[in-house]
Design an enzyme around this catalytic site. Structure first.
Site: not given
Lengths: 291, 166
Positions: A79, A82, A107, A144, A211, A252
């Site tokens: 949501d 939230d 932009c 940019c 992983h 990591c």
């Protein structure tokens, strides 16, 4: 007007998740089964996809990090009111329309509405316009700013940059990750793959040790995911802020007792392409929530 | 080393006095086997790395402490219930001493890759041969004389605790 309640609810959510964290110690050793990631009751995101052929069987199937998080954390991402990250995406959207630099442009001056950016995040990183480099979304943004706006480049992990990449990622929410790994991208992808399988640091650990070989297992308090990047930048409850892809990589690598690479480095851009390609077919999640 | 530091700390004594005190009170300087000098037999190390026997209590503490052994990151150790968040990457360590000899367990702690080919388990008493070694968990490059994760005595301490797991 809408921001104040959103901020308050986000905070309440963060506190609830923090309270839960203590009790949810012996979490299940597997990704959650039988749940769908539906945001705002309307956008269904793909959190499991068949492993792409270029993985050569390295993973049985590819899975979003969302599946490995606790119930409360998963719920926060379902949501937008939230999801604490949305406050930052809103700030990024504001920056989109803010003029900056010598040319007096924003932009929006060149690109129109930010909605025009739908699809961009799904193909990142990709080969630069000149064809001689691999660019992350941060590079495109800074290009940019410096060449078109006459503005200063933003730092890779600056708030402005993370807010902007959050706002941009959100435009691609629901689109499948689809990065090009052939042609001029191929050598970058090979380099990224080599880094992924290198056992770095005094602990001699590769990305794949955690992983690929052990997703679903617990390493101390952490429930290991596949280390996918389809949800980035993510909001981390622990630090109460956004985290970029490269900053996560850095953390990591540091945890292997290694000398890290720098955010924005050629090594991390190559690794980003390779890791993105491991999540081919997962939905871009816009901005995900992590513990 | 620890002993010498404690002796020196409390007062400013002359170097000569320290030397005298050490000669009289301290045990002879402890012999220690450096990582490169270890005699391996099939992944096992028969000789203790130091002259002073391991202390199981200290070993238990090391095994639960993050920057040090942190064995619980990957192993369940039922004998250490106070260590929260035990991982399940490697096998549970209950009964380890029934499955392996002391020499084998010493070898596993020092460098498990000599026992389990390509193991994910880090080598705790090794100082070179790393790719981009760092200075502990700082993310910065390692110093030239990178210390092992556990020193020789700490290896013996961890071993002493493992030997209680029958």
């Amino acid at each position: 007007m809408q921001k104040a309640p959103r901020m308050a609810r986000a905070l309440a959510g963060a506190l609830a998740a923090a309270a839960l964290a203590g009790s949810a110690i012996q979490a299940s050793a597997d990704p959650v089964e039988g749940v769908d990631l539906v945001v705002n009751n309307e956008i269904t995101l793909t959190t499991r996809a068949p492993a792409p052929a270029h993985l050569d069987g390295a993973l049985p199937e590819v899975m979003s990090g969302w599946l490995f998080r606790e119930d409360a954390t998963r719920a926060m991402q379902m949501d937008d009111f939230d999801n604490p990250a949305m406050v930052f995406a809103d700030m990024g959207r504001d920056l989109w329309g803010t003029t900056d630099g010598a040319e007096g442009k924003s932009c929006a001056s060149c690109h129109g509405n930010i909605e025009e950016m739908r699809g961009v995040r799904a193909h990142m990183p990709r080969i630069s316009p000149a064809g001689d480099d691999l660019w992350s979304m941060e590079n495109f943004v800074n290009n940019c700013r410096t060449t078109r706006m006459g503005a200063e480049a933003w730092g890779w992990d600056s708030n402005e940059m993370m807010n902007m990449t959050a706002a941009l990622s959100l435009q691609s929410r629901g689109l499948p990750v689809d990065v090009a790994i052939d042609g001029p991208a191929a050598p970058w992808w090979e380099k990224g793959r080599e880094i992924y399988y290198t056992r770095f640091g005094q602990l001699e650990l590769a990305c794949s040790n955690c992983h690929q070989d052990h997703f679903g297992d617990m390493i101390r308090a952490d429930h290991l995911s596949q280390g996918q990047i389809n949800g980035f930048p993510v909001y981390r409850l622990k630090t109460a802020g956004l985290v970029s892809i490269h900053n996560r990589f850095k953390g990591c690598v540091r945890d292997t007792r290694a000398e890290t690479f720098k955010p924005g480095s050629a090594e991390f851009r190559a690794l980003e392409l390779y890791v993105a390609s491991r999540g081919q077919g997962l939905s871009v999640e816009g901005v995900s929530v992590r513990p | 080393m620890r002993r010498i530091a404690t002796l020196c700390a409390p007062a400013a004594v002359s170097a000569a006095a320290i030397t005298t005190a050490l000669t009289i009170l301290a045990p002879p300087v402890l012999a220690e086997t450096a990582p490169a000098a270890i005699a391996w037999q099939d992944g096992a190390i028969a000789a203790p790395l130091t002259d002073s026997p391991g202390d199981a209590g200290r070993g238990a503490e090391l095994m639960a402490t993050r920057p040090l052994g942190n064995c619980v990151a990957c192993h369940e150790i039922a004998a250490l219930p106070a260590a929260s968040f035990q991982g399940n990457i490697g096998p549970a360590l209950e009964g380890a001493a029934t499955r392996y000899s002391e020499a084998q367990l010493r070898g596993i702690i020092v460098n498990a890759k000599n026992t389990f080919d390509g193991s994910m388990m880090p080598a705790f008493y090794k100082t070179d041969g790393f790719i981009r070694p760092g200075d502990a968990y700082t993310g910065k490059a390692a110093p030239a004389d990178l210390p092992p994760i556990l020193d020789a005595q700490q290896v013996e301490d961890v071993l002493a605790f493992l030997m209680t797991m029958k």
